[in-house]
Design a protein around this motif. Structure first.
Motif, PDB file in Angstrom:
ATOM      1  N   ASP A 126      -5.666  13.815  -6.172  1.00  0.00           N
ATOM      2  CA  ASP A 126      -4.650  13.078  -5.408  1.00  0.00           C
ATOM      3  C   ASP A 126      -3.683  14.024  -4.676  1.00  0.00           C
ATOM      4  N   ALA A 127      -4.161  15.235  -4.356  1.00  0.00           N
ATOM      5  CA  ALA A 127      -3.264  16.243  -3.772  1.00  0.00           C
ATOM      6  C   ALA A 127      -2.736  15.819  -2.404  1.00  0.00           C
ATOM      7  N   ASN A 128      -3.485  15.027  -1.669  1.00  0.00           N
ATOM      8  CA  ASN A 128      -3.056  14.583  -0.348  1.00  0.00           C
ATOM      9  C   ASN A 128      -2.087  13.412  -0.438  1.00  0.00           C
ATOM     10  N   LEU A 129      -2.423  12.415  -1.268  1.00  0.00           N
ATOM     11  CA  LEU A 129      -1.657  11.168  -1.234  1.00  0.00           C
ATOM     12  C   LEU A 129      -0.700  10.986  -2.411  1.00  0.00           C
ATOM     13  N   GLY A 130      -0.868  11.781  -3.484  1.00  0.00           N
ATOM     14  CA  GLY A 130       0.045  11.675  -4.615  1.00  0.00           C
ATOM     15  C   GLY A 130       0.094  10.266  -5.187  1.00  0.00           C
ATOM     16  N   TYR A 131       1.323   9.745  -5.354  1.00  0.00           N
ATOM     17  CA  TYR A 131       1.491   8.443  -6.012  1.00  0.00           C
ATOM     18  C   TYR A 131       0.916   7.286  -5.199  1.00  0.00           C
ATOM     19  N   LEU A 132       0.538   7.517  -3.957  1.00  0.00           N
ATOM     20  CA  LEU A 132      -0.038   6.441  -3.141  1.00  0.00           C
ATOM     21  C   LEU A 132      -1.570   6.377  -3.242  1.00  0.00           C
ATOM     22  N   GLU A 133      -2.179   7.349  -3.902  1.00  0.00           N
ATOM     23  CA  GLU A 133      -3.648   7.370  -3.993  1.00  0.00           C
ATOM     24  C   GLU A 133      -4.145   6.090  -4.680  1.00  0.00           C
ATOM     25  N   THR A 134      -5.228   5.506  -4.104  1.00  0.00           N
ATOM     26  CA  THR A 134      -5.760   4.262  -4.669  1.00  0.00           C
ATOM     27  C   THR A 134      -7.136   4.468  -5.316  1.00  0.00           C
ATOM     28  N   ARG A 135      -7.765   5.588  -5.049  1.00  0.00           N
ATOM     29  CA  ARG A 135      -9.109   5.818  -5.595  1.00  0.00           C
ATOM     30  C   ARG A 135      -9.062   6.757  -6.789  1.00  0.00           C
ATOM     31  N   ARG A 176       3.176  16.328   1.194  1.00  0.00           N
ATOM     32  CA  ARG A 176       1.843  16.842   0.921  1.00  0.00           C
ATOM     33  C   ARG A 176       0.996  16.941   2.174  1.00  0.00           C
ATOM     34  N   TRP A 217      -2.861   9.788   5.692  1.00  0.00           N
ATOM     35  CA  TRP A 217      -2.557   8.437   5.213  1.00  0.00           C
ATOM     36  C   TRP A 217      -3.534   7.405   5.771  1.00  0.00           C
ATOM     37  N   LYS A 254       3.957   1.285  -1.056  1.00  0.00           N
ATOM     38  CA  LYS A 254       4.975   1.082  -2.085  1.00  0.00           C
ATOM     39  C   LYS A 254       6.375   0.975  -1.483  1.00  0.00           C
ATOM     40  N   GLU A 256       5.573  22.373  -9.841  1.00  0.00           N
ATOM     41  CA  GLU A 256       4.708  21.226  -9.578  1.00  0.00           C
ATOM     42  C   GLU A 256       3.257  21.684  -9.619  1.00  0.00           C
ATOM     43  N   ARG A 277      -0.388  20.342  -8.259  1.00  0.00           N
ATOM     44  CA  ARG A 277      -1.114  19.328  -7.475  1.00  0.00           C
ATOM     45  C   ARG A 277      -2.607  19.499  -7.719  1.00  0.00           C
ATOM     46  N   LEU A 334       0.828  -1.210   0.000  1.00  0.00           N
ATOM     47  CA  LEU A 334       0.000   0.000   0.000  1.00  0.00           C
ATOM     48  C   LEU A 334       0.861   1.258   0.000  1.00  0.00           C
ATOM     49  N   LEU A 342      -6.119   5.491   3.487  1.00  0.00           N
ATOM     50  CA  LEU A 342      -5.570   4.434   2.630  1.00  0.00           C
ATOM     51  C   LEU A 342      -5.763   3.068   3.279  1.00  0.00           C
TER      52      LEU A 342
END
Lengths: 100, 446
Positions: free
Chosen positions: B352-361, A83, A90, A50, B345, B347, A48, A93
């Protein structure tokens, strides 16, 4: 299948200093705790975020019905790429993960 | 027995005045409050300023000085002014002088300074902690401020001066609470554990906003009691507090050793108080203190645009990618800036401004905000980068074929200069031959 947030009371993420992130899953009941301990692997949390499982510290605390994960912060707090200064963002998630 | 009154988790957060009065009548031996942490980010340490309004700080500090006079015990604040630099210690000292003058009161004040000289730190032997960033001499020397986290030893040195008020620079959150019980010979594990439980005030209980708690330290452990109406400590609320902002809920490193609460037993005394025994303090061979440092990473200008047109909301990512490409070419053409020295940059807020590359939705938004962040070696250049970005955010079309669009800007000018951006650079410890080696005490009678 239910999401973590449907099973537990609350998921919280917070900075543990500028370089670490910690996630507390407050399950509320022994049954919910057992379901999360069983259904949520460390490898899944690593994927999750990465990262690799060896980066994740895991604490299963039955006395509190809490599962805790700590990991190096995905971005250093306040760095140009960060961010979320306080690290609370987090948690969703983890809360949105599906548990069998 | 040592009784420590903790009014709240931090000066500036407020506390329940009735609960404070009640706690004062319980005759505490010390009033201890934390003044900050790194949690609000590197800018405060980088600039050496407080996060909280001077007015809030003064009003709450006055209440605690009055409580100190009523209780006839010392008052100590750790990490004064959010970051605990010399400048924030002096800031709170000035506020203290104003308050004493307003009250017509006198006091012996000890100031404990924690700030370090970056050039000296750059030459010192440092040990990285887990997940520490890579550093070199130049990085350390470029820090605008470096502080060392004082432990119980330095706080006790301040208490031993007989000071009524101690204004300490950076300390560990726990040291200001653990110091007096340790000096009094109370159980060391209990002293550190009770300090950790108490450091956020009533956060270890129900009604956490009320702030005020008492912690009683003795030969085997400690007892914690929240003081506000409707605030109750239970074995669950107290033990759960070890999770808070801690990467390890059982082990806590402090200058001179570590606390191990694996064997701690939490027992309800009544519906309000909890008793804790069985905590262990494990002293280390060497005495080390943790360092925190911040430096300027660049200067920033930001802009915000809002996309409401469904076609653009749907294609926001490619719109942003195209803008960044064209903006880069424009920067090269107009100011010929070396690409390695600046950064742009976009955003997408709502995506996805909060989670960036980790966003899943995936987003299904009505509108999206686009936050542009330009970083450059100086503010004027960052502003120029923003001005070069402005026309794209306002009018950039997704394809050449369509009519020129216009997007929503909430502000004029659209460019907002943010000033210096700071970053944390140290997550290291430094060994000291004597605990006071990296710290200075100044005592004045006012």
């Amino acid at each position: 299948m239910s999401s973590v947030s449907q099973i537990v009371q609350k998921v919280r993420s917070k900075n543990a200093g500028p370089f670490w992130l910690t996630i507390d899953i407050f399950c509320g009941t022994p049954a919910a705790y057992a379901q999360i301990v069983e259904g949520l692997s460390t490898a899944r949390i690593a994927a999750l975020f990465k990262t690799t499982p060896d980066q994740i510290k895991r604490f299963d605390i039955a006395d509190l019905n809490v599962i805790k994960f700590s990991l190096p912060r995905p971005t250093i707090q306040g760095s140009r790429t960060d961010r979320d200064m306080h690290g609370a963002g987090w948690a969703p998630l983890v809360a949105e993960l599906d548990i069998n | 027995m040592t009784r420590v009154l903790i009014p709240s988790g931090a000066l500036g957060l407020g506390y329940d005045k009735v609960a404070l009065e009640r706690a004062v009548t319980a005759k505490p031996d010390l009033i201890a409050i934390d003044g900050g942490s790194t949690d609000s980010g590197p800018s405060y340490l980088g600039r050496g300023v407080s996060k909280y309004a001077r007015e809030s700080t003064k009003a709450e500090w006055q209440g605690l000085i009055e409580a100190r006079i009523a209780a006839d015990c010392p008052l100590v604040i750790g990490t004064a002014g959010t970051c605990g630099t010399d400048s924030t210690v002096d800031w709170l000292y000035e506020i203290t002088l104003e308050i004493l003058s307003d009250l017509g009161a006198t006091a012996k004040i000890a100031r404990l300074y924690s700030e370090q000289d970056p050039r000296k730190i750059a030459r010192s032997s440092l040990t990285p902690l887990s997940a520490a960033p890579d550093i070199d001499t130049a990085t350390i020397e470029s820090c605008t401020h470096i502080v060392a986290l004082a432990g119980a030893e330095q706080i006790n040195a301040a208490l031993e001066t007989g000071a009524d008020i101690i204004i300490a620079g950076r300390t560990t959150d726990t040291a200001i609470i653990a110091a007096l019980p340790l000096a009094n010979g109370n159980h060391a594990g209990g002293a550190w554990h009770g300090a950790k439980i108490g450091e956020c005030g009533a956060l270890c209980a129900t009604n956490p906003q009320s702030g005020v708690i008492l912690v009683d330290f003795d030969d085997t452990g400690f007892t914690v009691t929240p003081m506000a109406d409707g605030a109750f400590a239970t074995p669950h609320t107290v033990s759960a507090h070890m999770l808070y902002e801690n990467s390890d809920p059982f082990i806590l490193y402090e200058p001179g050793g570590y606390l191990d609460v694996t064997g701690a037993k939490y027992t309800a005394i009544d519906e309000r108080s909890v008793r804790v025994d069985g905590s262990k303090w494990v002293p280390s061979d060497a005495y080390s203190v943790k360092l925190e440092g911040a430096r300027i990473t660049g200067y920033q200008t930001i802009l915000m645009a809002i996309l409401r047109d469904a076609h653009y909301v749907e294609n926001a990512q490619s719109w942003c990618d195209d803008i960044l490409l064209k903006h880069g070419l424009k920067v090269a053409d107009r100011i010929g800036l070396d690409p390695a020295t600046w950064h742009a940059e976009l955003r997408i807020i709502g995506q996805d401004a909060n989670l960036g590359y980790l966003e899943t939705r995936t987003s299904n938004a009505t509108e999206l905000g686009v936050l542009a962040i330009l970083t450059a070696p100086d503010q004027a250049t960052a502003n120029t980068l923003g001005k070069l970005m402005n026309p794209y955010l306002l009018h950039h079309p997704l394809t050449q074929a369509e009519e020129q669009p216009t997007f929503a800007f909430p502000f004029s000018p659209a460019e907002i200069d943010r000033g210096a951006a700071y970053e944390f650079v140290l997550h290291h410890v430094m060994e000291l031959a004597d605990p006071m080696d990296a710290f200075r005490l100044e005592v004045t009678d006012v």
